[in-house]
Scaffold this motif. Structure first.
Motif, short mmCIF file in Angstrom:
data_model
loop_
_atom_site.label_atom_id
_atom_site.label_comp_id
_atom_site.label_asym_id
_atom_site.label_seq_id
_atom_site.Cartn_x
_atom_site.Cartn_y
_atom_site.Cartn_z
N ARG A 16 -13.67 -11.46 15.83
CA ARG A 16 -13.34 -10.14 16.35
C ARG A 16 -13.49 -8.91 15.45
NH1 ARG A 16 -11.01 -9.11 21.11
NH2 ARG A 16 -10.29 -10.96 21.48
N CYS A 17 -14.29 -8.35 15.84
CA CYS A 17 -14.60 -6.91 14.93
C CYS A 17 -13.30 -6.01 14.45
CB CYS A 17 -15.67 -5.89 15.58
SG CYS A 17 -15.84 -4.72 14.55
N ASP A 18 -12.97 -5.93 13.16
CA ASP A 18 -11.98 -5.23 12.59
C ASP A 18 -11.58 -3.86 13.12
OD1 ASP A 18 -10.80 -7.51 11.59
OD2 ASP A 18 -11.99 -7.08 9.73
N ALA A 19 -13.13 -3.34 13.17
CA ALA A 19 -13.25 -1.85 13.62
C ALA A 19 -13.41 -1.57 15.15
CB ALA A 19 -14.47 -1.28 12.96
N CYS A 20 -14.14 -2.27 15.95
CA CYS A 20 -14.38 -1.87 17.24
C CYS A 20 -13.64 -2.83 18.33
CB CYS A 20 -15.79 -1.65 17.60
SG CYS A 20 -16.92 -3.15 17.48
N GLY A 21 -13.47 -4.10 17.77
CA GLY A 21 -12.71 -4.85 18.63
C GLY A 21 -13.80 -5.90 19.35
N ALA A 22 -14.92 -5.71 19.23
CA ALA A 22 -15.89 -6.65 19.90
C ALA A 22 -15.93 -7.96 19.41
CB ALA A 22 -17.56 -5.93 19.76
N THR B 98 -15.69 -19.96 7.44
CA THR B 98 -14.84 -18.79 6.75
C THR B 98 -15.65 -17.82 6.22
OG1 THR B 98 -14.38 -20.07 4.80
CG2 THR B 98 -12.81 -20.27 6.66
N ALA B 99 -16.88 -17.93 6.25
CA ALA B 99 -18.01 -17.06 5.55
C ALA B 99 -17.85 -15.48 6.31
CB ALA B 99 -19.25 -17.66 5.54
N PRO B 100 -17.84 -14.55 5.51
CA PRO B 100 -17.89 -13.28 6.28
C PRO B 100 -19.22 -13.14 7.42
CG PRO B 100 -18.18 -12.94 3.85
CD PRO B 100 -18.45 -14.51 4.11
N VAL B 101 -18.58 -12.42 8.35
CA VAL B 101 -19.54 -12.12 9.64
C VAL B 101 -19.53 -10.71 10.01
CG1 VAL B 101 -19.75 -12.61 12.00
CG2 VAL B 101 -19.14 -14.50 10.49
N CYS C 83 -21.36 -3.30 16.02
CA CYS C 83 -21.45 -2.10 15.07
C CYS C 83 -21.57 -2.27 13.56
CB CYS C 83 -19.78 -1.29 15.03
SG CYS C 83 -18.47 -2.36 14.23
N GLY C 84 -21.53 -3.60 13.31
CA GLY C 84 -22.02 -4.03 11.99
C GLY C 84 -21.03 -4.11 10.85
N GLN C 85 -19.67 -3.74 11.22
CA GLN C 85 -18.63 -3.92 10.42
C GLN C 85 -18.00 -5.24 10.38
OE1 GLN C 85 -17.10 -1.32 8.86
NE2 GLN C 85 -18.99 -0.45 9.33
N PRO C 86 -17.28 -5.44 9.49
CA PRO C 86 -16.44 -7.17 9.27
C PRO C 86 -15.75 -7.55 10.34
CG PRO C 86 -16.12 -5.97 7.41
CD PRO C 86 -16.68 -5.00 8.36
N ALA C 87 -15.90 -9.00 10.75
CA ALA C 87 -15.19 -9.57 11.84
C ALA C 87 -14.60 -10.48 11.43
CB ALA C 87 -16.15 -9.78 12.97
N HIS C 88 -13.49 -10.91 11.75
CA HIS C 88 -12.71 -12.07 11.59
C HIS C 88 -12.50 -13.20 12.44
CE1 HIS C 88 -9.67 -9.74 13.84
NE2 HIS C 88 -9.10 -10.89 14.03
N ARG C 89 -12.53 -14.50 11.92
CA ARG C 89 -12.47 -15.58 12.96
C ARG C 89 -11.38 -15.60 13.78
NH1 ARG C 89 -12.62 -21.35 10.95
NH2 ARG C 89 -11.88 -22.26 12.74
#
Length: 93
Positions: free
Chosen positions: A11-17, A29-32, A37-43
């Motif tokens: 899930r994107c930290d910025a837009c929630g997608a 656990t590698a960054p996605v 929007c290209g912002q970091p997303a967390h698993r």
């Protein structure tokens, strides 16, 4: 046969997608980056996928659909049971 890899959801930290990625367990656990929007997303923890055998699918059908399939199989020499399974409904829904 190729190596199977799990499908992880993020899930994107910025837009929630939501973003999905096929990755090895060591890469989970590698960054996605978000696909939107290209912002970091967390698993996130997602629902597991379970693949049932045809016999298991038949066991979960409403009994009246069993009779429907049996009649169709008797009346059609080249009957395809999967077409009936796709239209059938589970009786615990």
């Amino acid at each position: 046969m190729g190596e199977r890899m799990p499908l992880y959801e993020y899930r994107c930290d910025a837009c929630g997608a939501l973003t999905s990625a096929l990755r090895s367990i060591s890469e989970a656990t590698a960054p996605v980056s978000c696909e939107a929007c290209g912002q970091p997303a967390h698993r996130i923890v997602s629902r597991p996928s379970v693949h049932l055998s045809k016999a298991s699918k038949v066991d979960r059908l409403d009994p009246r659909y069993d009779r429907l399939v049996d009649r169709a199989m008797q009346n059609t020499r080249n009957a395809e049971p999967d077409q009936y399974l796709r239209r059938a409904r589970r009786h615990d829904d």
